[in-house]
Design an enzyme around this catalytic site. Structure first.
Site, PDB file in Angstrom:
ATOM      1  N   LYS A   1     -60.314   5.245  70.225  1.00 13.79           N
ATOM      2  CA  LYS A   1     -59.975   6.638  70.517  1.00 13.79           C
ATOM      3  C   LYS A   1     -60.877   7.106  71.638  1.00 13.79           C
ATOM      4  CE  LYS A   1     -57.098   9.640  68.811  1.00 13.79           C
ATOM      5  NZ  LYS A   1     -55.864   9.430  68.024  1.00 13.79           N
TER       6      LYS A   1
ATOM      7  N   ASP B   1     -52.965  12.202  72.802  1.00 12.23           N
ATOM      8  CA  ASP B   1     -53.305  12.810  71.511  1.00 12.23           C
ATOM      9  C   ASP B   1     -53.301  14.312  71.805  1.00 12.23           C
ATOM     10  OD1 ASP B   1     -54.454  11.967  68.673  1.00 12.23           O
ATOM     11  OD2 ASP B   1     -55.670  13.650  69.314  1.00 12.23           O
TER      12      ASP B   1
ATOM     13  N   GLY C   1     -48.592  23.893  64.034  1.00 10.18           N
ATOM     14  CA  GLY C   1     -48.639  23.526  65.439  1.00 10.18           C
ATOM     15  C   GLY C   1     -47.290  23.707  66.101  1.00 10.18           C
ATOM     16  N   PHE C   2     -47.283  23.513  67.438  1.00  7.54           N
ATOM     17  CA  PHE C   2     -46.008  23.502  68.152  1.00  7.54           C
ATOM     18  C   PHE C   2     -46.044  22.479  69.292  1.00  7.54           C
ATOM     19  CE2 PHE C   2     -48.583  26.772  70.239  1.00  7.54           C
ATOM     20  CZ  PHE C   2     -48.433  26.464  71.582  1.00  7.54           C
ATOM     21  N   GLY C   3     -46.974  21.534  69.190  1.00  9.87           N
ATOM     22  CA  GLY C   3     -47.140  20.521  70.239  1.00  9.87           C
ATOM     23  C   GLY C   3     -46.172  19.368  70.064  1.00  9.87           C
TER      24      GLY C   3
ATOM     25  N   VAL D   1     -46.196  16.599  68.381  1.00 10.24           N
ATOM     26  CA  VAL D   1     -45.910  16.077  67.040  1.00 10.24           C
ATOM     27  C   VAL D   1     -44.964  17.012  66.288  1.00 10.24           C
ATOM     28  CG1 VAL D   1     -46.944  15.510  64.811  1.00 10.24           C
ATOM     29  CG2 VAL D   1     -48.041  14.754  66.923  1.00 10.24           C
ATOM     30  N   ALA D   2     -45.269  18.325  66.317  1.00  9.84           N
ATOM     31  CA  ALA D   2     -44.412  19.298  65.632  1.00  9.84           C
ATOM     32  C   ALA D   2     -43.012  19.300  66.261  1.00  9.84           C
ATOM     33  CB  ALA D   2     -45.037  20.689  65.717  1.00  9.84           C
ATOM     34  N   TRP D   3     -42.949  19.132  67.563  1.00  6.52           N
ATOM     35  CA  TRP D   3     -41.654  19.104  68.275  1.00  6.52           C
ATOM     36  C   TRP D   3     -40.765  17.969  67.761  1.00  6.52           C
ATOM     37  CZ3 TRP D   3     -40.488  15.081  71.921  1.00  6.52           C
ATOM     38  CH2 TRP D   3     -39.281  15.250  72.599  1.00  6.52           C
TER      39      TRP D   3
HETATM   40  O1  2IT Z   1     -53.287   9.394  66.470  1.00  5.32           O
HETATM   41  C1  2IT Z   1     -52.492   8.593  67.004  1.00  5.32           C
HETATM   42  O2  2IT Z   1     -52.017   7.634  66.389  1.00  5.32           O
HETATM   43  C2  2IT Z   1     -52.143   8.824  68.398  1.00  5.32           C
HETATM   44  N1  2IT Z   1     -52.617   9.774  68.984  1.00  5.32           N
HETATM   45  C3  2IT Z   1     -51.263   7.841  69.130  1.00  5.32           C
HETATM   46  C4  2IT Z   1     -52.056   6.695  69.643  1.00  5.32           C
HETATM   47  C5  2IT Z   1     -51.302   5.719  70.507  1.00  5.32           C
HETATM   48  O3  2IT Z   1     -51.961   4.798  71.002  1.00  5.32           O
HETATM   49  O4  2IT Z   1     -50.084   5.836  70.692  1.00  5.32           O
END
Ligand code: 2IT
Length: 447
Positions: free
Chosen positions: A124, A164, A236-238, A240-242
């Site tokens: 990360k 992320d 959220g509305f980013g 992931v939420a989308w």
């Molecule tokens: O938390 C996650 O799994 C991500 N942000 C995606 C990481 C990725 O390498 O696609």
């Protein structure tokens, strides 16, 4: 291995690294019994080795803002564990980013990636750069300055970052552009989440939310229920939420809440396709305000300042925003309003006491490292397509994503089934992920 002893050792070594210590504690608690049945793990000191990242790069990122002022941020890449493949995991740009936050995320990523069935280690990275209120030009200059340092730490068979929080398609574009310029490599697959015309995979932007809904569908199916007809809330509305809103709506659920740092938008009749599209505009604006949805759709959405999604009565809730966003009080309020299941889509979205309370009070709970793994899994599929110099169709990617989410659910059932027949998804996911990484480390010797 005793969780309390390892935690005491880590607390002394890394004081104040709260998110990291929280993530480690959750995993160790779940695996302790199983681990202690394998003397070879203890002999090889697997846990002591696994809780520390392989290495952490820290660098200064200096860039010039639109007023001509010079700004300095910190950049990081945590390469956590490479036992089952190259380091893989997103980059987070957020003002609160610290080494502790990225260590927790890298640690979680290691087990999540193991669950995907694909050969990816955990990593990360990110920066304390705050994208809120920044212009596109500022974001580009920051991404370029960040990559000027990061490019030496990464490589398609070494470490493959992605997005992320605060890093989406636009940022990956600027980052990849600079990587190409510096490395003079144009088909490397060194980042995932790329644009479709330059090596990206179809469905990668949707994949985290889609995968979460496929997982929820499987968990509900096991107990004779269906997502269709359920009232659900997202936070959220980013990105992931989308994706989650899109797939939930397609599967016949009604999304009645989304949220932002400014408050919650209640949507009594359920989110529409037009509103789902508008979430992308809101993210691109860098305003970070969910109130914009109610301003744009005043007949459909009602904004309540300072509140979270969890005040809205629903059947099922999905955390899609940030770590520790759901507290014990939130869990109690959800249940009091009739909610009976919670799927963590954000990484470590729930506070530990909230998780214990939900489990003890008969709610279905599934942790982020299983539920949200469709995102990184589809990144893995993007790496495969890049390596083969081909692009799969939406159907091919979606079929594989379905298959992977089923395999993850299956592992949770295998390792998480309790004597009374119910599934402890926290134990299931943690033990399954741990066993794979632990065996790989054991077989590779003391390195
Ligand atoms: O938390 C996650 O799994 C991500 N942000 C995606 C990481 C990725 O390498 O696609």
């Amino acid at each position: 291995m005793k969780t309390s002893e390892i935690m005491a050792m880590l607390q002394a070594k890394h004081p104040g690294e709260n998110e990291y210590l929280q993530a480690v504690q959750e995993v160790l608690e779940s695996i302790e019994d199983v681990y202690n049945q394998y003397p070879e793990f203890e002999k090889a000191r697997i846990v002591e080795r696994m809780v520390e990242p392989d290495r952490i790069y820290t660098f200064r990122v200096t860039w010039v803002d639109d007023r001509g002022e010079i700004q300095t941020n910190l950049g990081y890449r945590v390469q956590f564990n490479s036992a089952i493949g190259p380091y893989k995991g997103g980059l987070r740009f957020h003002r609160a980013v610290t080494p502790s936050m990225l260590k927790f995320l890298g640690f979680e990523q290691t087990f999540k990636n193991a669950l995907t069935t694909l050969p990816m280690g955990g990593g990360k990275g990110g920066s304390d750069f705050d994208p809120v209120g920044k212009s596109d030009a500022e974001i580009m200059r920051f991404c370029q300055a960040f990559m000027l340092e990061l490019w030496r730490c990464i490589g398609p068979d070494e470490d493959v970052p992605a997005g992320d929080v605060g890093v989406g398609g636009r940022e990956i574009g600027f980052l990849d552009g600079m990587y190409r310029k510096l490395a003079r490599q144009y088909n490397t697959g060194v980042l995932t989440g790329k644009g479709l015309t330059w090596g990206g995979s179809i469905l990668r932007p949707e994949a985290t939310g889609y995968g979460a809904m496929y997982f929820a569908h499987l968990a509900l199916e096991r107990i004779g229920k269906d997502l269709a007809g359920q009232k659900i809330s997202l936070s959220g509305f980013g990105n992931v939420a989308w994706g989650a809103a899109k797939k939930a709506t397609q599967l016949g659920a009604k999304v009645v809440a989304i949220s932002g740092p400014d408050g919650v938008c209640e949507i009594p009749d359920g989110i529409t396709d037009e509103m789902i599209d508008y979430m992308l505009v809101m993210r691109a604006s860098n305003r970070n305000m969910v109130e914009d949805m109610a301003t744009k759709f005043p007949d459909k959405a009602r904004f309540i300042a300072g509140k979270k999604s969890w005040i809205v009565p629903v059947d099922i809730a999905f955390t899609c925003a940030f770590q520790n966003e759901l507290s014990l009080e939130d869990a109690k309020q959800l249940k009091a309003n009739g909610c009976w299941a919670l799927f963590e889509v954000s990484n470590m979205g729930c506070q530990p006491d909230a998780i214990h309370w939900m489990q003890e009070n008969g709610m279905l709970f599934a942790p982020g490292k299983a539920v949200n793994a469709g995102g990184v899994a589809t990144s893995g599929l993007e790496m495969t397509q890049n390596a083969e110099h081909i692009s799969w169709t939406a159907k091919e990617v979606d079929d594989r994503l379905h298959h992977i989410m089923s395999a993850i659910h299956e592992q949770c059932v295998r390792y998480g089934t309790q004597p009374d027949g119910h599934i402890d998804y926290v134990k299931g996911a943690n033990i399954a992920g741990f066993m794979k990484v632990a065996h790989a480390m054991l077989e590779q010797g003391v390195i």
